[in-house]
Design an enzyme around this catalytic site. Structure first.
Site, PDB file in Angstrom:
ATOM      1  N   ASN A   1     -14.347  -3.557   2.084  1.00 24.46           N
ATOM      2  CA  ASN A   1     -14.124  -3.926   3.394  1.00 24.46           C
ATOM      3  C   ASN A   1     -13.678  -2.793   4.323  1.00 24.46           C
ATOM      4  OD1 ASN A   1     -13.876  -4.840   6.182  1.00 24.46           O
ATOM      5  ND2 ASN A   1     -11.836  -5.820   5.285  1.00 24.46           N
ATOM      6  N   TRP A   2     -14.802  -2.177   4.911  1.00 25.83           N
ATOM      7  CA  TRP A   2     -14.618  -0.717   5.614  1.00 25.83           C
ATOM      8  C   TRP A   2     -13.864  -0.951   6.993  1.00 25.83           C
ATOM      9  CZ3 TRP A   2     -19.934   1.793   4.627  1.00 25.83           C
ATOM     10  CH2 TRP A   2     -19.858   2.295   3.126  1.00 25.83           C
ATOM     11  N   LYS A   3     -13.852  -2.173   7.661  1.00 26.83           N
ATOM     12  CA  LYS A   3     -13.128  -2.455   8.775  1.00 26.83           C
ATOM     13  C   LYS A   3     -13.784  -1.560   9.760  1.00 26.83           C
ATOM     14  CE  LYS A   3      -9.257  -3.482   6.340  1.00 26.83           C
ATOM     15  NZ  LYS A   3      -7.650  -3.669   6.194  1.00 26.83           N
TER      16      LYS A   3
ATOM     17  N   HIS B   1     -10.822 -13.079   7.636  1.00 26.06           N
ATOM     18  CA  HIS B   1      -9.877 -11.935   7.162  1.00 26.06           C
ATOM     19  C   HIS B   1      -8.698 -12.073   7.912  1.00 26.06           C
ATOM     20  CE1 HIS B   1      -8.058  -7.890   6.808  1.00 26.06           C
ATOM     21  NE2 HIS B   1      -8.846  -7.853   5.731  1.00 26.06           N
TER      22      HIS B   1
ATOM     23  N   GLU C   1      -6.865 -10.004   9.748  1.00 25.09           N
ATOM     24  CA  GLU C   1      -6.988  -9.332  10.853  1.00 25.09           C
ATOM     25  C   GLU C   1      -7.874  -9.959  11.828  1.00 25.09           C
ATOM     26  OE1 GLU C   1      -8.389  -5.671   9.229  1.00 25.09           O
ATOM     27  OE2 GLU C   1      -6.579  -5.349   8.390  1.00 25.09           O
TER      28      GLU C   1
ATOM     29  N   GLU D   1      -5.257 -12.350   0.005  1.00 27.25           N
ATOM     30  CA  GLU D   1      -4.723 -11.098   0.329  1.00 27.25           C
ATOM     31  C   GLU D   1      -3.428 -11.521   1.254  1.00 27.25           C
ATOM     32  OE1 GLU D   1      -8.135  -8.184   1.220  1.00 27.25           O
ATOM     33  OE2 GLU D   1      -8.091  -9.492   3.027  1.00 27.25           O
TER      34      GLU D   1
ATOM     35  N   GLY E   1      -3.138  -2.886   3.494  1.00 29.00           N
ATOM     36  CA  GLY E   1      -3.030  -1.345   4.283  1.00 29.00           C
ATOM     37  C   GLY E   1      -1.441  -0.819   4.246  1.00 29.00           C
TER      38      GLY E   1
ATOM     39  N   SER F   1      -3.742  -3.269  -0.774  1.00 26.89           N
ATOM     40  CA  SER F   1      -3.457  -2.081  -1.335  1.00 26.89           C
ATOM     41  C   SER F   1      -3.881  -1.853  -2.921  1.00 26.89           C
ATOM     42  CB  SER F   1      -2.025  -1.773  -1.415  1.00 26.89           C
ATOM     43  OG  SER F   1      -1.675  -1.666   0.030  1.00 26.89           O
TER      44      SER F   1
ATOM     45  N   GLY G   1      -9.561  -2.426   1.189  1.00 21.97           N
ATOM     46  CA  GLY G   1      -9.789  -1.754   2.552  1.00 21.97           C
ATOM     47  C   GLY G   1      -9.844  -0.205   2.289  1.00 21.97           C
ATOM     48  N   GLY G   2      -8.742   0.441   2.441  1.00 23.04           N
ATOM     49  CA  GLY G   2      -8.380   1.920   2.246  1.00 23.04           C
ATOM     50  C   GLY G   2      -9.104   2.558   0.925  1.00 23.04           C
TER      51      GLY G   2
HETATM   52  C1  PEP Z   1      -8.211  -5.355   3.201  1.00 20.05           C
HETATM   53  O1  PEP Z   1      -8.481  -5.137   4.580  1.00 20.05           O
HETATM   54  O2  PEP Z   1      -8.692  -6.474   3.034  1.00 20.05           O
HETATM   55  C2  PEP Z   1      -7.440  -4.919   2.309  1.00 20.05           C
HETATM   56  C3  PEP Z   1      -6.965  -5.264   1.078  1.00 20.05           C
HETATM   57  O3  PEP Z   1      -6.969  -3.527   2.812  1.00 20.05           O
HETATM   58  P1  PEP Z   1      -6.219  -2.556   1.901  1.00 20.05           P
HETATM   59  O4  PEP Z   1      -6.858  -2.176   0.548  1.00 20.05           O
HETATM   60  O5  PEP Z   1      -6.211  -1.201   2.646  1.00 20.05           O
HETATM   61  O6  PEP Z   1      -4.773  -2.968   1.554  1.00 20.05           O
END
Ligand code: PEP
Length: 246
Positions: A9-11, A95, A97, A164, A170, A208, A229-230
């Protein structure tokens, strides 16, 4: 047996050019992977060009969001049909966010999933509790409520659940593999009690996930993949996650 699904997920990162650069670097790294499903979710603007590069590859293209109406006067929104025409076969819905910054309720999430599924898009449904809720021992109540509201009147086919915990997204704080698995067991049991075909549903962990913790997370029986994400933003790091999920 459920095939692992590793999803990026590149957001709100990556332009069209950056997306193309990633894909050109990433595809050769994973071209021989046949036992893991791999998915990337770039921003809307990069979907159509990503789709061209991913054609006949082993990587699934997803959007990060979709609107809950077929078409019409909804300035700035994107419909399922538009996603299909951009080459997506899948979409992330709910999500944390989006729930937090764009006030997406379970009811909205439910409408979005219904329309996405009616148009043939696969869905990754995100659920998760906040730190406050976890510390107040409300995790299972919160997750049960999110599942109930988001999946109301919906069969499970075409749906993956991404667990999640918000406190792990993040932040660098990962749930321990056991903590995550215990929650996945709860989700599986909820699905079995309330829906048909729960055994086939993939439940991903997100929060993470990194190359150095993916193997221990994936070794848990109820963890069927990761939403990342990251650590999905660099081709070599995301490729390591895919390899770690085998
Ligand atoms: C996400 O945004 O779904 C996520 C899990 O981000 P990260 O891996 O950066 O915690």
């Amino acid at each position: 047996m459920r095939r692992p699904l590793i999803a990026a997920n590149w957001k709100m990162t990556k332009t069209i050019e950056e997306t193309e650069e990633f894909i050109n670097e990433f595809l050769p790294m994973v071209k021989d992977i046949t036992d893991v499903d791999i998915l990337i979710a770039p921003p809307f603007t990069a979907l159509a060009s990503a789709s061209k590069l991913l054609k006949s590859s082993n990587v699934i293209l997803a959007a990060q969001n979709v609107y809950l109406e077929e078409n019409g006067a909804y300035t700035g929104e994107i419909s399922p049909r538009m996603l299909l025409s951009a080459g997506c076969t899948s979409v992330i819905i709910g999500h944390s966010e989006r729930r937090e910054y764009f006030s997406e309720s379970d009811e909205i999430v439910n409408k979005k999933i219904k329309l996405a599924r009616a148009n043939g898009l696969d869905v990754i449904l995100c659920i998760g509790e906040s730190l406050e809720q976890r510390e107040a021992n409300k995790t299972f109540d919160i997750l049960g409520g999110q599942l109930e509201g988001s999946l109301k009147d919906l069969p499970l086919d075409g749906i993956t659940v991404a667990y999640e915990p918000i406190w792990a997204i993040g932040t660098g704080k990962t749930a321990t593999a056991e903590q995550a698995n215990e929650t996945h067991v709860f989700i599986r049991e909820w699905l079995k009690k309330n829906k048909e075909g729960a055994d086939a549903v993939r439940i991903q962990y997100g929060g993470s996930v990194k190359p150095d913790n993916v193997v221990s997370l994936m070794s848990q029986p109820e963890i069927d993949g990761a939403l990342v994400g990251g650590a999905s933003l660099k081709a070599d790091s995301f490729a390591k996650l895919v390899v770690g999920a085998k």
